[in-house]
Design a protein around this motif. Structure first.
Motif, short mmCIF file in Angstrom:
data_model
loop_
_atom_site.label_atom_id
_atom_site.label_comp_id
_atom_site.label_asym_id
_atom_site.label_seq_id
_atom_site.Cartn_x
_atom_site.Cartn_y
_atom_site.Cartn_z
N LEU A 1 0.88 -1.36 -0.07
CA LEU A 1 0.00 -0.03 0.00
C LEU A 1 0.96 1.39 -0.08
CD1 LEU A 1 -2.78 -1.01 2.69
CD2 LEU A 1 -3.13 -0.53 0.25
N LYS A 2 2.03 1.25 0.61
CA LYS A 2 2.84 2.37 0.79
C LYS A 2 4.24 1.80 1.00
CE LYS A 2 3.26 6.82 3.60
NZ LYS A 2 2.73 7.36 4.74
N PRO A 3 4.89 1.91 -0.03
CA PRO A 3 6.44 1.27 -0.08
C PRO A 3 7.16 2.03 1.04
CG PRO A 3 5.63 1.47 -2.34
CD PRO A 3 4.63 1.98 -1.45
N GLU A 4 7.05 3.28 1.24
CA GLU A 4 7.94 3.99 2.03
C GLU A 4 7.75 3.77 3.40
OE1 GLU A 4 4.73 7.12 0.51
OE2 GLU A 4 5.83 5.07 -0.07
N LEU A 5 6.94 2.95 3.64
CA LEU A 5 6.63 2.61 5.14
C LEU A 5 7.70 2.12 6.04
CD1 LEU A 5 2.96 1.12 5.67
CD2 LEU A 5 3.96 3.21 6.62
N VAL A 6 8.04 2.33 7.22
CA VAL A 6 8.88 1.37 8.05
C VAL A 6 7.91 0.64 8.98
CG1 VAL A 6 10.57 1.52 10.03
CG2 VAL A 6 10.74 2.84 8.29
N CYS A 7 7.84 -0.70 8.45
CA CYS A 7 6.99 -1.60 9.27
C CYS A 7 7.65 -2.23 10.29
CB CYS A 7 6.35 -2.51 8.27
SG CYS A 7 5.07 -1.78 7.04
N ALA A 8 7.47 -2.37 11.48
CA ALA A 8 8.14 -3.24 12.73
C ALA A 8 7.20 -4.24 13.13
CB ALA A 8 8.46 -1.94 13.59
N HIS A 9 7.96 -5.32 13.35
CA HIS A 9 7.20 -6.53 13.97
C HIS A 9 8.07 -7.10 15.18
CE1 HIS A 9 5.96 -11.04 14.17
NE2 HIS A 9 4.79 -10.11 14.49
N VAL A 10 7.47 -7.20 16.41
CA VAL A 10 7.91 -8.01 17.46
C VAL A 10 7.27 -9.41 17.58
CG1 VAL A 10 8.54 -7.83 19.72
CG2 VAL A 10 8.42 -5.97 18.61
N SER A 11 8.19 -10.55 17.36
CA SER A 11 7.77 -11.83 17.39
C SER A 11 8.40 -12.49 18.73
CB SER A 11 8.40 -12.51 16.27
OG SER A 11 9.70 -12.43 16.30
N SER A 12 8.11 -13.47 19.30
CA SER A 12 8.54 -14.28 20.24
C SER A 12 9.82 -14.52 20.15
CB SER A 12 7.49 -15.30 20.73
OG SER A 12 6.45 -14.80 21.37
N VAL B 1 11.35 -3.90 9.68
CA VAL B 1 12.35 -4.20 10.69
C VAL B 1 11.75 -5.10 11.81
CG1 VAL B 1 13.46 -2.05 10.36
CG2 VAL B 1 11.79 -2.07 12.13
N ALA B 2 12.72 -6.05 12.34
CA ALA B 2 12.14 -7.08 13.39
C ALA B 2 12.77 -7.01 14.47
CB ALA B 2 12.12 -8.20 12.50
N ALA B 3 12.26 -7.25 15.75
CA ALA B 3 12.95 -7.82 16.89
C ALA B 3 12.12 -8.72 17.44
CB ALA B 3 12.72 -6.30 17.69
N SER B 4 12.80 -9.21 18.62
CA SER B 4 11.86 -10.40 19.07
C SER B 4 12.34 -10.55 20.71
CB SER B 4 12.24 -11.79 18.65
OG SER B 4 13.55 -12.24 18.92
N LEU B 5 11.39 -11.41 21.52
CA LEU B 5 11.77 -11.61 22.81
C LEU B 5 13.04 -12.30 22.84
CD1 LEU B 5 8.00 -12.38 24.33
CD2 LEU B 5 9.23 -10.16 24.10
N LEU B 6 13.07 -13.31 22.31
CA LEU B 6 14.33 -14.09 22.10
C LEU B 6 15.60 -13.30 21.94
CD1 LEU B 6 15.74 -16.91 22.56
CD2 LEU B 6 15.21 -17.31 20.21
N GLY B 7 15.55 -12.64 20.97
CA GLY B 7 16.76 -11.95 20.62
C GLY B 7 17.20 -10.93 21.40
N ALA B 8 16.28 -10.26 22.04
CA ALA B 8 16.50 -9.09 23.10
C ALA B 8 17.09 -9.90 24.18
CB ALA B 8 15.40 -8.20 23.39
N MET B 9 16.57 -10.92 24.78
CA MET B 9 16.76 -11.47 25.95
C MET B 9 18.15 -12.27 25.81
SD MET B 9 16.13 -12.17 29.29
CE MET B 9 14.51 -11.96 29.55
N LEU B 10 18.47 -12.77 24.72
CA LEU B 10 19.70 -13.61 24.52
C LEU B 10 20.84 -12.57 24.46
CD1 LEU B 10 20.32 -16.31 22.04
CD2 LEU B 10 22.12 -14.84 22.39
N THR B 11 20.70 -11.51 24.17
CA THR B 11 21.80 -10.26 24.30
C THR B 11 22.29 -10.19 25.79
OG1 THR B 11 20.65 -8.90 22.51
CG2 THR B 11 22.17 -7.96 24.05
N THR B 12 21.57 -10.56 26.74
CA THR B 12 21.87 -10.47 28.36
C THR B 12 22.73 -11.48 28.64
OG1 THR B 12 19.87 -11.70 29.00
CG2 THR B 12 19.70 -9.14 28.65
N VAL B 13 22.71 -12.62 28.06
CA VAL B 13 23.60 -13.76 28.14
C VAL B 13 25.14 -13.52 27.86
CG1 VAL B 13 23.88 -16.38 27.77
CG2 VAL B 13 21.67 -15.20 27.49
#
Length: 761
Positions: A486-497, A567-579
């Motif tokens: 619909l709008k190619p110039e969008l920044v679409c962000a998704h957070v998954s588990s 763009v994407a982020a996740s619970l696993l990715g953010a938590m694994l950083t702390t390891v």
């Protein structure tokens, strides 16, 4: 084949931080392509130089200088005169003593963005206190908010405030860089361990003039958590009720109603599992891996509480690049945390950088937008993300909290939820802690009547953000590829588990499960004890902040190329950083970490809590001088020493010996909201809510100096702004009434709503 430069290619960063938060923040910038010089100060007491800091400093140019002497300060000024960003963790008085206070930095380089991550906000009465997480948590009362295996406050093993502060620092820097693109000038982007520690307390510490019974109850720390021991001794964390899984359903039926009720009566009621006690008894009959495999097959979210570092072998973590193979010059081949976000061009693990030669000038700055920046600093009367339009399609916590952060930074956020409400609304206080600054539109997505409204919302947005599982998102027409069509110039962000790739990409998951998978629940329990979750929902908040960082990277690149992206982020990715405290070696072993003691009091005699005759004190002695002073003061039995003293006497003696310490305050939810020192530092926000009346919540998470935050809009009631938003999209009253009649939207009567009040910040 050469790799495409990272989004922050050409950005020049000076890292003068000593602790975790600042050094992690600059690592995120380095992974996005920034050129980072890491300065070590001879004689300074760095909080760590072991495995953790080897991971945090990878890919940076090492440089030793002492800004306390004239030649060192001259060399530092030469760096800063050509730099884009400075990150440090000096207190205000330390910064002034070195000529690195905000005014001096702005005079030296008007384009410089400077981020201080101290213990307390720059405007707080305790801004010059030692920068030590345990002491900050003690004074805030958060050690008393964490459940433990004994009564009283407990030592929190995971340095969650430092990790959250690292993302707040990186987000603040990016927000200020985006504002610099408009104005041509830099400035402050400060945060602190205290503000980071308060992030998860947005769920718990708030006050309402007319609270409902559900809001007033909140979520007590005594709420039972579904950590269950299997027959092989391993523990499983199960989120929400597992009763529909065939094995569990069969076992419950076999037990019969009376036996089920008897098992349930052994524990307080659980808001996530109505048969909590019976579930616990049944899970004890099979091995953990069998249960987890069965739960996964039937869409029940569950994880084994794994040992620290075991996550490096996880297939899903490897598939998403959250685990990276790094050749460490000392440790050899290792597995370490990789980038936590997905953007284009991708963030990459940087190899160890060579020593920095100050005589070789930095390259030219990265190209600025083609449009001319606004003249002067007048535009700084607006928040850093002023004018940005965000569409929040998320639910529960991580997605909505990310959009709340964007709203705090000045974005205009429209929250879309079904007419029945976001599923999190049933936990009213938690819901309110993720929704400030938004306007709420009730809209039943996935229906033909809602499609024109959704398309109009998307076309006027700059960012669309959600955390809905992708199979459901595609059915609703809100997957990134559908939105960008619909709008190619969008920044679409998704957070998954579990991240966007791999076999578990579409699986359900929750914060507590990532704590279990990454080893923090076992570590948080203490030696020899059952595992314990960290009550503060840290995985959700880390993922939310990481997602905002990814969004801002996408916007920064869009300014330079005109191109949007997913763009994407996740619970696993953010938590694994702390390891990062441990890495996996080539022989499969995990480097050692400090373990919490069985009493859940600390990890060393010089870094722990002590029970005095009347209360508790926290000690955080890291420098050789402080350690020696503590040992001299307390002799061979520190606990016996403190048991003879009152809290006031203990603190006085520790202060006289120059040992960093703090009182461990308890029951601070209400006192925090009344404290004038917190109010003066901007840590309170007040407004009028449509249903609750006057509200007070946790306030500013950053300090941008000459740029305000947007903290004046209360969390919205269901359907509160539906009519206004639909009218802005061009719908007339007849069209709105038709949507209401069809159950597609819900409009709250205007007469039921109170006016919005100005925030107290």
């Amino acid at each position: 084949m050469s790799q495409e430069p990272g989004i922050l290619d050409g950005l020049r960063v000076v890292d003068l931080a000593q602790g975790l938060a600042g050094r992690a923040a600059t690592r995120y910038l380095a992974e996005a392509g920034a050129d980072v010089v890491r300065i070590s100060r001879p004689g300074a007491c760095e909080l760590g130089t072991g495995t953790l800091f080897r991971v945090l400093d990878r890919g940076k140019h090492p440089m030793a200088l002492d800004p306390a002497d004239a030649p060192g300060l001259k060399r530092l000024h030469a760096l800063l005169a050509a730099a884009d960003v400075l990150v440090h963790d000096l207190t205000p008085s330390q910064a002034r003593a070195l000529g690195l206070d905000d005014a001096a930095l702005a005079a030296l380089n008007p384009r410089l963005v400077f981020c201080a991550i101290g213990g307390w906000p720059q405007r707080h009465a305790r801004a010059d206190d030692p920068v030590a997480e345990t002491l900050v948590l003690a004074r805030l009362g958060l050690l008393d908010e964490q459940p433990g295996h004994r009564d009283g406050p407990v030592f929190i093993r995971m340095p969650f405030a430092g990790w959250i502060a690292s993302w707040l620092g990186a987000v603040g820097v990016m927000a200020r860089l985006i504002a610099r693109d408009r104005s041509g000038t830099g400035g402050a982007a400060h945060t602190s361990l205290a503000q980071a520690a308060l992030v998860p307390m947005t769920m718990h510490w708030s006050r309402a003039q007319r609270p409902s019974s559900v809001f007033a109850q909140g979520l007590p720390k005594s709420t039972p958590i579904p950590l269950h021991q299997a027959s092989d001794g391993q523990w499983i964390h199960v989120h929400y009720s597992p009763d529909a899984a065939p094995w569990m359903a069969q076992a419950l039926a076999a037990m019969g109603p009376e036996a089920v009720a008897a098992e349930n009566a052994k524990y307080p009621p659980s808001h996530v599992a109505p048969n909590f006690g019976a579930n616990k008894a049944i899970i004890a009959t099979r091995p953990a891996q069998e249960w987890v495999r069965h739960f996964w097959e039937h869409d029940v979210a569950a994880q084994i509480a794994a040992p620290f570092g075991a996550i490096y072998a996880d297939e899903q973590a490897r598939a998403n690049g959250y685990v990276a193979e790094v050749e460490d010059p000392v440790l050899g081949p290792t597995l370490q945390p990789g980038p936590a976000v997905h953007v284009q061009p991708p963030c990459r693990v940087q190899v160890c950088a060579p020593a920095f030669d100050l005589d070789v000038p930095w390259p030219s700055p990265s190209a600025l937008p083609t449009s001319a920046p606004e003249a002067g600093r007048a535009c700084h009367a607006q928040p850093p993300l002023h004018g940005l339009k965000v569409l929040d399609l998320g639910a529960y916590l991580a997605g909505p909290f990310a959009c709340m952060l964007l709203a705090d930074l000045g974005a205009e956020v429209v929250k879309v939820e079904p007419p029945s409400g976001d599923a999190m609304r049933r936990l009213e206080r938690i819901f309110a802690g993720t929704q400030r600054g938004k306007r709420a539109l009730a809209l039943r997505l996935g229906t033909p009547q809602a499609q024109p409204v959704l398309q109009a919302l998307v076309r006027q947005a700059d960012v669309v953000h959600h955390n809905i599982r992708m199979p459901a998102a595609r059915k609703l027409g809100i997957a990134p590829q559908q939105l960008r069509a619909l709008k190619p110039e969008l920044v679409c962000a998704h957070v998954s588990s579990y991240g966007p790739h791999g076999p578990r990409a579409d699986w359900p998951g929750f914060d507590q499960l990532m704590q279990a998978a990454c080893g923090w629940e076992l570590e948080g329990g203490g030696k020899g004890n059952p595992p314990m979750w960290l009550r503060f929902g840290v995985g959700d908040h880390l993922a939310a902040a990481a997602s905002v960082f990814a969004v801002l990277l996408g916007l920064y690149r869009k300014t330079r190329t005109g191109q949007g992206q997913a763009v994407a982020a996740s619970l696993l990715g953010a938590m694994l950083t702390t390891v990062a405290e441990a890495v996996a070696l080539s022989d499969g072993s995990i480097t050692p970490i400090a373990h919490l003691d069985q009493d859940q009091a600390g990890i060393a005699p010089t870094h722990r809590l002590y029970r005095c005759a009347d209360a508790w004190v926290a000690v955080a002695a890291f420098s050789p001088q402080a350690v020696a002073a503590f040992e001299c003061l307390t002799a061979s039995d520190p606990q016996a020493h403190f048991s003879r003293l009152t809290q006031a006497q203990a603190l006085a003696s520790l202060d006289a010996a120059r040992v960093p310490a703090a009182p461990v305050l308890q029951a601070q939810g209400e006192p925090f909201l009344d404290d004038p020192a917190h109010a003066a530092a901007g840590l309170h926000a007040s407004y009028i809510h449509a249903e609750y009346g006057q509200m007070r919540q946790i306030g500013a998470l950053w300090d941008f100096g000459d740029m305000p935050l947007s903290l004046h809009i209360a969390p919205p009631a269901l359907g509160e702004h539906s009519e206004a938003v639909l009218r802005e999209l061009g719908l007339d009253q007849a069209a709105i009434d038709a949507l209401v009649e069809a159950g597609i939207t819900l409009c709250r009567p205007a007469t039921a709503m109170a006016p919005t009040a100005k925030a107290t910040t």
